[in-house]
Design an enzyme around this catalytic site. Structure first.
Site, PDB file in Angstrom:
ATOM      1  N   HIS A 262     -16.822   7.622   3.616  1.00 11.91           N
ATOM      2  CA  HIS A 262     -15.928   6.636   3.022  1.00 11.91           C
ATOM      3  C   HIS A 262     -15.020   7.343   2.023  1.00 11.91           C
ATOM      4  O   HIS A 262     -15.475   7.783   0.971  1.00 11.91           O
ATOM      5  CB  HIS A 262     -16.734   5.542   2.334  1.00 11.91           C
ATOM      6  CG  HIS A 262     -15.868   4.579   1.584  1.00 11.91           C
ATOM      7  ND1 HIS A 262     -15.141   3.605   2.225  1.00 11.91           N
ATOM      8  CD2 HIS A 262     -15.579   4.456   0.265  1.00 11.91           C
ATOM      9  CE1 HIS A 262     -14.461   2.916   1.334  1.00 11.91           C
ATOM     10  NE2 HIS A 262     -14.706   3.414   0.128  1.00 11.91           N
ATOM     11  N   ASP A 374     -16.046  -1.407   1.858  1.00 12.85           N
ATOM     12  CA  ASP A 374     -15.964  -1.387   0.392  1.00 12.85           C
ATOM     13  C   ASP A 374     -14.970  -2.388  -0.174  1.00 12.85           C
ATOM     14  O   ASP A 374     -14.691  -2.366  -1.365  1.00 12.85           O
ATOM     15  CB  ASP A 374     -15.580   0.035  -0.065  1.00 12.85           C
ATOM     16  CG  ASP A 374     -15.711   0.235  -1.553  1.00 12.85           C
ATOM     17  OD1 ASP A 374     -16.581  -0.396  -2.171  1.00 12.85           O
ATOM     18  OD2 ASP A 374     -14.945   1.031  -2.127  1.00 12.85           O
TER      19      ASP A 374
END
Length: 1004
Positions: A262, A374
């Protein structure tokens, strides 16, 4: 048997820490190191390789904040190491407890070929396996000395977040720079014992399996000679065979591991550094794919793929090959992992248009999943956008961060405002940086809320944000967990493979209706006001540019600016990333964002001006160009003509101080404090402001959340409030009243105005803001009894309750709207519209004294002043525009919301402009008129039902139409489209509530 469990477990921990892990590299020799520090911004690879470095010793400090240093390491493999596996261990000064968020490096060979990234838990570079001995080693490291912003004591204000204020103090100390022998048998033994030790710790103490593992571990430790670890490691490993041979039980939870890293497109580093983070990580992952045949890696955010293509062509070649092999997987189908609360309708659609089109054009791959692990909550309008883009699945993890309520599902159908449902998964591992630790795997299995009816979950596996992605240790652990008693099973799979299996095994999952509200990070709706204003303004400028350029292209042959608009859209979409638009990045990011939005505004205004002048022709007649989707002052939506404004406004003195504004539609009393004590709807004979209360009330709160300063506002902020009622100046001005207030170190200038013929009280607010850790609100207490209110979201609106009956409602004490909020009683309502704010709150009280009526207070969130990660957040001058619209139905709220965001444009010319496309139903709102992206000249029109009811509408084109096709967002024929009836240049369509439709008109 005596209970010696704790004794054996403690023995295992110490042997691993003090004997086994150090023995992984039993022999080493130092490398010679030299360094060249780039004088300013990063330089091209060729320049870095060609620079002449100076010798430097291990232990030396290096790296000014945001600097780049090129290290050269050289050495010779000892002849005695022939036949062994040798690696270079290159430690730039990493903190292994923080995998990411610090210095990083990318290793090159002398010819400029990238090898792999260097990260806190990935410090090795393979030299040979085996080596012959005597090989000359020469490597170059492009090392970034990114400062640590989020340290062990987090959220402390720091000037390190901007190169202009960070100073030049070296940030790191050069650590190990060696050639070393890798003992692969010892390394494998370490992995064996870590997996079994971690699994053992998660099993019940009374479990027979836990004791079987304990005894196997004990035998392995007994077989290990701590004075000859390398010589006895194989024998120790053999003692563990029985523990690994036991297969998982048939009912074991099944985890699809997806290699992942990420990478925030900007956050505690600027955009330019993300370009390099992505290059380092993709270099790591392509190298790991070569070494591990079962491993699969997925990367989202088409923008990041484009950065690799455009800035690191040598890395891109490796990525393309891995994609062709099916093991490096484009994921998500969006331009970036954007915020989804604040982007407008078209922008949210274009995230998928540009993301999916990039992967289709580059690789022929079409994603079916939205990948947003996220993002800080999900707007209720998103499901139909996902579906309209040709996708059908959603993955996120962030909802597990909610502070108050535990979400009841991990796999479910998410239903949006129009009824569209999307198969959605929240990984129960509760992290998007899974490292294959036994505690993570066990947590996923225990935590999975759909046990008994489903068995699959997904684990995004790898260090992100500069951690370098998946490691060989994670892959090795996953191999041991493939089929192991006591554990969930683990297999490397693509997102598509996971979703296909999960959907097949769970054909009727539960349904969640409405927004996926994150009970955290609510202040991201307000922080960094100029970034939010830049986004909103850019979205509406893009609407204008496409509308007028398309109209001019069809009518006059104007050259439609395909490439310019494409580039501007991608820049706007990039800045909707979930740490840029939410205001949670460092100062450098937001400083650059402000400049970027200014540049985009200049470019878009240039396109708009050129197209409008082409349409207006030469002349002196003043023409109003109406970019809104509703008629305005006698000018049709999407057309240009002479404005007709009827009526007049009077401004008179008010007894007791202040002024009265009256235009025959509304009568507004502004008292001596500059507050609106009455906003009277003359036609309805109805007061808007609650008895004894006042609107346009600025309120100041302390704002020091428990953590996550730029992200969070905690509910206790409401416990203390200061009403800003002192007035420095109060005077009539034009159609309204000008008010000046000062407080703390700040100054507010407001103009309340009531235009002729208008059913809206305009509130223009300028704040010269110099507060710290304060929250500024603008309050309107309304005499409305409403159990719910509407907030605009993408392609419609969403209702929230005004009460707090349950913890779910109470947790929504700060929420998002786009252009309006709307409250109503049957037959009469009120809208509050805005040109650039998103955060708001709505509360209700019953008036105990007096009429016992209900006061519903809407408060707009204007400004905050957090000090982390940007210590100067929002300092300076800000301008906001809001309007209070009494007597408004939902249609009025929609119309006024568009109007305040698309102000008048006057152009002198000679000819009126008829709209390119008209619609005969006010509830149907056209959000985009443009030419097709493929350059065919077809006209694309996107619209939706905006009032929340069913509608039948006819769209009529100004031009001769050869054919009409309903399409998806990518302008391809759509199987899900409504039926169309065409007569000449007109097309009729029926829409369900909030239904989104895209039509493609082929010109004759």
């Amino acid at each position: 048997m005596h209970d010696d469990r704790s004794l054996v477990e403690a023995r295992l921990r110490r042997v691993l820490d003090e004997r086994l892990r150090p023995a992984v590299y039993p022999e080493s020799v130092p490398l010679e190191v030299a360094v060249w520090h780039a004088p300013d911004e990063p330089v091209p690879v060729a320049e870095g390789l060609a620079a002449e470095p100076e010798p430097v010793a291990v232990g030396a400090r290096w790296g000014a904040p945001w600097g780049t240093s090129w290290f050269r390491v050289t050495g010779t493999v000892p002849e005695a190491w022939a036949g062994k596996t040798v690696e270079a261990l290159l430690d730039l000064g990493f903190d292994e407890n923080m995998p990411g968020f610090q210095c990083e490096g990318l290793v090159y060979r002398p010819d400029g070929t990238p090898v792999k990234g260097l990260n806190p838990r990935n410090q090795w570079v393979r030299i040979g396996a085996p080596v012959e001995g005597g090989e000359e080693v020469r490597l170059h490291i492009e090392a970034a000395s990114n400062p640590v912003i989020l340290d062990y004591h987090p959220f402390l204000p720091t000037q390190l977040g901007d190169k202009e204020t960070a100073g030049g103090e070296p940030q790191y100390r050069l650590a190990r720079m060696d050639l070393a022998v890798l003992d692969e048998t010892v390394w494998q033994l370490v992995i064996d014992l870590e997996v079994l030790g971690e699994l053992m710790a998660e099993l019940p103490v009374e479990s027979a399996r836990r004791w079987e593992i304990l005894r196997a571990v004990e035998k392995a430790l007994d077989a290990l000679d701590l004075q000859d670890v390398g010589g006895t490691a194989a024998q120790a490993r053999s003692r563990l065979d029985s523990a690994f041979e036991a297969p998982a039980v048939p009912s074991a939870h099944r985890i699809s591991a997806v290699g992942h890293a990420h990478i925030d497109s900007a956050w505690l580093w600027p955009l330019r550094e993300t370009v390099r983070k992505v290059a380092r990580t993709t270099s790591n992952m392509t190298a790991l794919l070569d070494d591990e045949p079962e491993f699969v890696f997925a990367m989202s955010q088409a923008q990041q793929w484009a950065w690799v293509r455009d800035h690191r062509p040598e890395v891109w070649a490796r990525v393309k090959k891995a994609v062709a092999d099916g093991r490096f997987v484009p994921a998500g189908g969006m331009w970036v992992e954007s915020d989804t609360n604040m982007p407008g309708s078209e922008a949210m659609a274009r995230q998928f248009v540009h993301g999916k089109r990039f992967f289709l054009d580059e690789f022929g791959v079409e994603n079916q999943e939205a990948w947003l692990p996220d993002t800080f909550g999900f707007a209720a309008g998103l499901p139909q956008i996902i579906r309209a883009a040709g996708s059908k699945w959603l993955l996120t993890q962030k909802i597990s961060w909610s502070q108050t309520n535990k979400f009841p599902h991990h796999t479910f159908q998410w239903e949006g405002i129009d009824g569209t449902r999307i198969f959605t998964h929240f990984p129960p591992v509760d992290t998007y940086n899974c490292s294959m630790k036994g505690s993570e795997i066990a947590h996923a299995a225990r935590n999975f809320k759909d046990k008994g009816v489903a068995r699959h979950s997904l684990a995004p596996t790898g260090w992100g944000d500069g951690g370098g992605g998946t490691t060989r240790e994670m892959v090795a652990k996953a191999a041991r967990l493939r089929d192991l008693e006591g554990s969930a099973t683990v297999a490397w799979e693509t997102p598509k493979e996971f979703f296909t299996k999960a959907e097949a095994e769970y054909p009727e999952p539960p349904v969640w209706v409405g927004e996926l509200y994150l009970e955290l990070h609510r202040a991201t709706l307000t922080s960094q006001a100029k970034t939010k204003q830049g986004n909103r303004r850019s979205e509406h400028l893009l609407r204008e540019a496409e509308l007028w350029a398309a109209t001019a292209a069809v009518v006059t042959g104007f050259a439609y600016p395909y490439e310019e608009l494409d580039g501007i859209w991608k820049t706007v979409l990039l800045h909707q990333f979930h740490d840029i638009l939410p205001g949670s990045s460092i100062a450098w990011v937001h400083r650059e964002a402000r400049r970027t939005y200014e540049r985009l505004a200049d470019e878009l205004n240039g396109i708009i001006d050129a197209a409008q002048r082409a349409l207006a022709g030469e002349g002196t007649r003043e023409l109003l160009f109406n970019s809104a989707p509703h008629g305005r002052d006698g000018v049709a939506a999407g057309g240009a003509g002479t404005a007709v404004v009827e009526g007049r406004t009077t401004v008179t003195e008010r007894p007791g101080g202040g002024h009265v504004l009256d235009n025959g539609i509304l009568r507004v009393e502004v008292d001596a404090r500059g507050l609106a004590v009455s906003v009277y709807d003359i036609e309805a004979d109805r007061e808007t402001i609650a008895p004894g209360r006042a609107g346009n009330l600025l309120q100041l709160h302390p704002d020091f959340p428990n953590m996550w300063d730029a992200w969070d506002v905690d509910e206790f902020y409401r416990n203390t409030v200061t009403d800003l009622t002192d007035v420095d100046e109060l005077a009539a001005e034009g159609h309204g009243v000008r008010i000046v207030r000062t407080f703390g170190g700040s100054r507010v200038t407001q103009v309340l105005s009531l235009g002729p013929g208008e059913r809206r009280l305009l509130v223009d607010t300028e704040v010269d803001w110099h507060e710290t850790e304060k929250f500024l609100k603008l309050a309107f207490p309304l005499d409305v009894h409403a159990e719910r209110y509407a907030s605009e979201t993408q392609f419609g609106h969403f209702h929230r309750p005004t009460h707090t009956n349950t913890s779910w409602e109470a947790a929504k004490f700060e929420a998002c709207n786009h252009r309006f909020v709307h409250l109503e009683e049957p037959g009469w309502g009120v809208a509050i519209v805005n040109d650039s704010t998103y955060g708001h709150d709505v509360t209700r009280t019953v008036r105990v004294d007096g009429d016992h009526g209900t006061t519903t207070t809407v408060r707009v969130s204007l400004l905050r002043a957090p000090r982390f990660p940007d210590p100067e957040t929002d300092q300076g001058v800000h301008r906001f525009r809001h309007a209070l619209v009494p007597g408004a139905g939902i249609g009025d709220a929609v119309r006024e919301g568009w109007r305040i965001n698309l102000p008048d444009r006057s152009v002198r010319g000679s000819q009126e402009v008829a709209p390119l496309v008209t619609v005969d139903q006010e509830a149907v709102v056209i959000t985009a008129v443009k030419l097709a992206d493929d350059g065919s000249g077809d006209v694309v029109v996107r619209f939706h039902e905006a009032h929340g009811g069913r509608a039948r509408a006819t769209l009529t084109a100004r031009f001769e139409v050869a054919g009409v096709t309903a399409t998806d967002l990518l302008e391809r024929p759509s199987a899900d489209a409504p039926s169309l009836r065409r007569e000449g240049n007109a097309v009729s369509v029926r829409l369900r509530p909030f239904e989104l439709v895209t039509l493609r008109f082929t010109r004759a």
